[in-house]
Design a protein around this motif. Sequence first.
Motif, PDB file in Angstrom:
ATOM      1  N   ILE A  39      71.940  61.827  12.922  1.00 35.31           N
ATOM      2  CA  ILE A  39      71.349  60.528  12.559  1.00 35.31           C
ATOM      3  C   ILE A  39      72.217  59.389  13.073  1.00 35.31           C
ATOM      4  CG2 ILE A  39      70.841  59.024  10.573  1.00 35.31           C
ATOM      5  CD1 ILE A  39      69.927  61.635   9.113  1.00 35.31           C
ATOM      6  N   ARG A  40      73.542  59.500  12.898  1.00 34.77           N
ATOM      7  CA  ARG A  40      74.401  58.388  13.326  1.00 34.77           C
ATOM      8  C   ARG A  40      74.545  58.349  14.847  1.00 34.77           C
ATOM      9  NH1 ARG A  40      80.551  59.723  11.170  1.00 34.77           N
ATOM     10  NH2 ARG A  40      81.157  61.181  12.811  1.00 34.77           N
ATOM     11  N   GLU A  41      74.440  59.513  15.490  1.00 39.50           N
ATOM     12  CA  GLU A  41      74.520  59.539  16.961  1.00 39.50           C
ATOM     13  C   GLU A  41      73.315  58.796  17.550  1.00 39.50           C
ATOM     14  OE1 GLU A  41      75.582  63.385  18.624  1.00 39.50           O
ATOM     15  OE2 GLU A  41      74.753  62.816  20.551  1.00 39.50           O
ATOM     16  N   GLY A  69      76.301  50.295   6.316  1.00 37.97           N
ATOM     17  CA  GLY A  69      77.368  51.309   6.335  1.00 37.97           C
ATOM     18  C   GLY A  69      78.183  51.183   7.576  1.00 37.97           C
ATOM     19  N   SER A  70      77.506  50.934   8.692  1.00 40.86           N
ATOM     20  CA  SER A  70      78.185  50.813   9.979  1.00 40.86           C
ATOM     21  C   SER A  70      79.129  49.624   9.959  1.00 40.86           C
ATOM     22  CB  SER A  70      77.142  50.632  11.079  1.00 40.86           C
ATOM     23  OG  SER A  70      77.754  50.466  12.295  1.00 40.86           O
ATOM     24  N   VAL A  74      71.145  63.964  21.067  1.00 44.73           N
ATOM     25  CA  VAL A  74      70.146  64.648  20.236  1.00 44.73           C
ATOM     26  C   VAL A  74      69.629  63.713  19.131  1.00 44.73           C
ATOM     27  CG1 VAL A  74      69.844  66.567  18.620  1.00 44.73           C
ATOM     28  CG2 VAL A  74      71.062  66.940  20.749  1.00 44.73           C
ATOM     29  N   SER A  91      82.052  50.221   7.789  1.00 47.47           N
ATOM     30  CA  SER A  91      82.895  51.227   8.417  1.00 47.47           C
ATOM     31  C   SER A  91      83.761  50.611   9.492  1.00 47.47           C
ATOM     32  CB  SER A  91      82.014  52.315   9.011  1.00 47.47           C
ATOM     33  OG  SER A  91      82.724  53.069   9.884  1.00 47.47           O
ATOM     34  N   PHE A 144      89.707  57.641  16.848  1.00 48.66           N
ATOM     35  CA  PHE A 144      89.420  58.053  15.464  1.00 48.66           C
ATOM     36  C   PHE A 144      88.711  59.405  15.481  1.00 48.66           C
ATOM     37  CE2 PHE A 144      85.956  55.432  16.981  1.00 48.66           C
ATOM     38  CZ  PHE A 144      84.826  56.132  16.629  1.00 48.66           C
ATOM     39  N   TRP A 180      65.314  60.504  15.837  1.00 53.35           N
ATOM     40  CA  TRP A 180      64.649  59.222  15.580  1.00 53.35           C
ATOM     41  C   TRP A 180      63.293  59.145  16.271  1.00 53.35           C
ATOM     42  CZ3 TRP A 180      65.995  56.340  11.673  1.00 53.35           C
ATOM     43  CH2 TRP A 180      67.310  56.413  11.187  1.00 53.35           C
ATOM     44  N   ILE A 186      71.760  56.287  16.396  1.00 49.94           N
ATOM     45  CA  ILE A 186      71.826  54.817  16.311  1.00 49.94           C
ATOM     46  C   ILE A 186      73.196  54.315  16.758  1.00 49.94           C
ATOM     47  CG2 ILE A 186      70.017  54.449  14.599  1.00 49.94           C
ATOM     48  CD1 ILE A 186      72.173  54.458  12.425  1.00 49.94           C
ATOM     49  N   SER A 187      73.967  55.196  17.399  1.00 47.18           N
ATOM     50  CA  SER A 187      75.302  54.868  17.928  1.00 47.18           C
ATOM     51  C   SER A 187      76.222  54.234  16.882  1.00 47.18           C
ATOM     52  CB  SER A 187      75.195  53.935  19.139  1.00 47.18           C
ATOM     53  OG  SER A 187      74.567  54.609  20.183  1.00 47.18           O
ATOM     54  N   ALA A 188      76.066  54.673  15.636  1.00 47.75           N
ATOM     55  CA  ALA A 188      76.951  54.173  14.573  1.00 47.75           C
ATOM     56  C   ALA A 188      78.062  55.204  14.372  1.00 47.75           C
ATOM     57  CB  ALA A 188      76.156  53.969  13.297  1.00 47.75           C
ATOM     58  N   THR A 189      78.968  55.270  15.356  1.00 42.99           N
ATOM     59  CA  THR A 189      79.943  56.354  15.414  1.00 42.99           C
ATOM     60  C   THR A 189      80.813  56.474  14.168  1.00 42.99           C
ATOM     61  OG1 THR A 189      80.133  55.469  17.623  1.00 42.99           O
ATOM     62  CG2 THR A 189      81.386  57.439  17.170  1.00 42.99           C
ATOM     63  N   LYS A 190      81.109  55.332  13.535  1.00 44.72           N
ATOM     64  CA  LYS A 190      82.024  55.400  12.390  1.00 44.72           C
ATOM     65  C   LYS A 190      81.321  55.332  11.034  1.00 44.72           C
ATOM     66  CE  LYS A 190      86.404  54.484  12.475  1.00 44.72           C
ATOM     67  NZ  LYS A 190      87.674  53.752  12.393  1.00 44.72           N
ATOM     68  N   LEU A 191      80.007  55.383  11.060  1.00 47.85           N
ATOM     69  CA  LEU A 191      79.268  55.374   9.799  1.00 47.85           C
ATOM     70  C   LEU A 191      79.600  56.657   9.024  1.00 47.85           C
ATOM     71  CD1 LEU A 191      77.110  53.964   8.098  1.00 47.85           C
ATOM     72  CD2 LEU A 191      75.378  55.061   9.482  1.00 47.85           C
ATOM     73  N   PRO A 192      80.158  56.532   7.804  1.00 49.14           N
ATOM     74  CA  PRO A 192      80.601  57.740   7.094  1.00 49.14           C
ATOM     75  C   PRO A 192      79.444  58.703   6.765  1.00 49.14           C
ATOM     76  CG  PRO A 192      81.464  55.757   6.057  1.00 49.14           C
ATOM     77  CD  PRO A 192      80.445  55.308   7.061  1.00 49.14           C
ATOM     78  N   PHE A 193      79.754  59.985   6.863  1.00 45.96           N
ATOM     79  CA  PHE A 193      78.740  61.005   6.548  1.00 45.96           C
ATOM     80  C   PHE A 193      78.205  60.813   5.126  1.00 45.96           C
ATOM     81  CE2 PHE A 193      80.956  64.047   9.681  1.00 45.96           C
ATOM     82  CZ  PHE A 193      80.165  63.595  10.708  1.00 45.96           C
ATOM     83  N   GLN A 241      80.352  60.224  21.895  1.00 50.33           N
ATOM     84  CA  GLN A 241      80.025  60.731  20.557  1.00 50.33           C
ATOM     85  C   GLN A 241      80.008  62.249  20.527  1.00 50.33           C
ATOM     86  OE1 GLN A 241      77.183  58.315  18.145  1.00 50.33           O
ATOM     87  NE2 GLN A 241      76.475  57.682  20.155  1.00 50.33           N
ATOM     88  N   LYS A 246      75.468  63.698  11.387  1.00 44.45           N
ATOM     89  CA  LYS A 246      76.004  63.415  12.724  1.00 44.45           C
ATOM     90  C   LYS A 246      74.869  63.025  13.679  1.00 44.45           C
ATOM     91  CE  LYS A 246      78.301  63.717  16.650  1.00 44.45           C
ATOM     92  NZ  LYS A 246      79.142  62.622  17.105  1.00 44.45           N
ATOM     93  N   ASP A 257      87.061  62.532   8.635  1.00 45.86           N
ATOM     94  CA  ASP A 257      86.164  61.845   9.580  1.00 45.86           C
ATOM     95  C   ASP A 257      86.406  60.333   9.542  1.00 45.86           C
ATOM     96  OD1 ASP A 257      83.682  61.618  11.214  1.00 45.86           O
ATOM     97  OD2 ASP A 257      82.899  60.652   9.413  1.00 45.86           O
TER      98      ASP A 257
END
Lengths: 262, 405
Positions: free
Chosen positions: B97-99, A23-24, B37, A27, A91, B42, B101-108, A117, B95, A250
């Motif tokens: 979960i993605r924070e 996904g990452s 957080v 994205s 973004f 994780w 793993i630092s996947a900032t643009k991974l869609p919700f 973040q 949010k 988002d």
Amino acid sequence: MKKISLLVMTLALAGVLAGCASGSGSSSSAATSSAADTAATSASASADTSASASASASASADDAATAGEDPTVDNPIVVDKEKGEIRYLGFVDGAYVGESAAETRHAVVFEGGSNGQKTIISGYGDEKEFYQGCIDLGWEPGNNLTLENQKGGENAATIEGEKLEVTIRWDGQDEMPIWDCIEAANGDTREADWRFGGNIDRANEKNTGCVLCIDSCAVGIVSNAAWPSGTTDADKVTYFRGKADKLPADGTDVIVTFRKAA
Amino acid sequence: MRTVTKYASFVFNALCWALMAGVILFSNTTLHMAFNVGWVFWGVLILGIILLCIFMRKSEYGIGHRGSFVSFTAMLLTGLVYIGPNAGWAIIPAKMIREGISATKLPFGVINTVLVVTFVVLIAILVYGAIKDPKPLEVNPDPEQAKVDRTGRIARWIAYGVLAAVLIVCSCVPAIREQMGHIFGMLSSGNIEAVVEYLRSYGPQAAAVSAALMVLQSLAAPIPAFIITLSNAVVFGWWQGAILSWSSAMVGAALCFFIARVLGRDAVAHFMTSGALKTVDKFFERFGTHAILICRLLPFMSFDYVSYAAGLTGMGFWKFFIATGIGQLPATIVYSYVGGTLTGGARTLFMGLLIAFSVAILVMIIFTIFKSRNADLMKEEANDSALAAEGAGEAVVGGNAAEQA
């Protein structure tokens, strides 16, 4: 049997992580193409500006190259000396948009910073380069706040420096003040007063990535004199969030423009 | 199938706990602004799975369907309390979960889909396991006792239901949620002036409101009580405030203890081996009074965690209640005196000294406990050596006797 169940569990976990990773990847490629689209759209839209910039005899070659150009993921900060503005690519982080979402005190932060973040808009550009751009445009930094001021209460103070106008636009949306897209969680509707606070020493020291803070800040490069330091974490007067009816979805790329207030 | 269900229950429960911990921390804006957080989510997930796999590896059924149900409902209720009945459910866990793993643009959407599918698969495995091969309920061989146990179980489930209903109402009725949010926001801000103003606004009912606040803060463990103690001193005078603070805190502590005892111990038994539970019981039996006295002295420590913890163990109520009463007496008097007489810098200085003093006592008591444990170990070791020597002596005597024979 035990081995099989352990294997299933490991596969399940690996699946979750792989899902996240793929996904990452998709994205970020979407982000690149989106940025490219934005750049292409904006490039055609601003062809007139580019042409006039090139025609200007007094403009330097660099100025001509940046005039009217939109930032991209590879070149996220455009310092346009001719227009006297900085265009910065970021973004939207939907986690800080809408009443049911989280709250923050950051409007724009470089994604590589420690606060990258925790902001309404994550930026692709380093805040130190952004600072240099502000200096190159001849803006006067305030540099009047210290970490002591961040404790709020009796130490609270407001940021000084060049008064700026900060706007936002994205594909399909004309430029509008960024403040139109942000609200205080306590319902206070005071207007924003953006200032080039500077604070480069602390920005270098802390590496928070902060480009635009919503209350007066001793670390952020630009912050808001309308709200004193300590408004959020220290005095807990209020936090802030993006407006769901104004900001795009988002992950959408946006261009934030900083220029000297009229 | 039993083994698959067992490990599925480990993953399922760890996931529920990780989401709970993450949502609680993420909802505190100051905390989530201060650190990532997502790492907590994780961390709890991975550590939870590892610890369960290690410590419950010998358990035949794992956590089982009842324990998993408790974790799942606790997670849902935590989400309802901290996020509320709104779209935040689709944002905050994703949010977090993605924070992490630092996947900032991974869609919700992607994260939520993975999360829902994971839950559906795990629940399907657990339900299938519960139907095909359910974890048997331990039934007391004595029919009379079995009847009592059964009644107790029904009462506990009713109490769970009532508690869940209260939480649902408080979370879903906008007016109540707003008022609760205001009260908790005020208490957690640490702004004594705001609490004083709030109490004064109730006029003659201020004492009753203060007592209700004290009980409420006891139930919501993260909020320390000393803010209300200091405010009571300002509003009612230092000694009247001290009496009010002490008595209402005692009610709150007793309530926490009983909630944990009635609802919690049975639930905890699902997640701990009986050996581990016995060890904790033994620790509280031996050092419980010390722990309670220390925690009551430390102003930054939320004592309510200790009340809940004591309720979960086998510690007797009166032992807990008396230790609490004595332990909180000096602190209540001092804080009330400080709150009622000192202001500004002097108050801050005094509080600083008090904290330093409390920490010194804490270190001293830990040292005493360590020393006493060490002495026990040395004693046991000496006994073992003596026994070994005795055994060797007997062997030698036996050997000589055999030789003589």
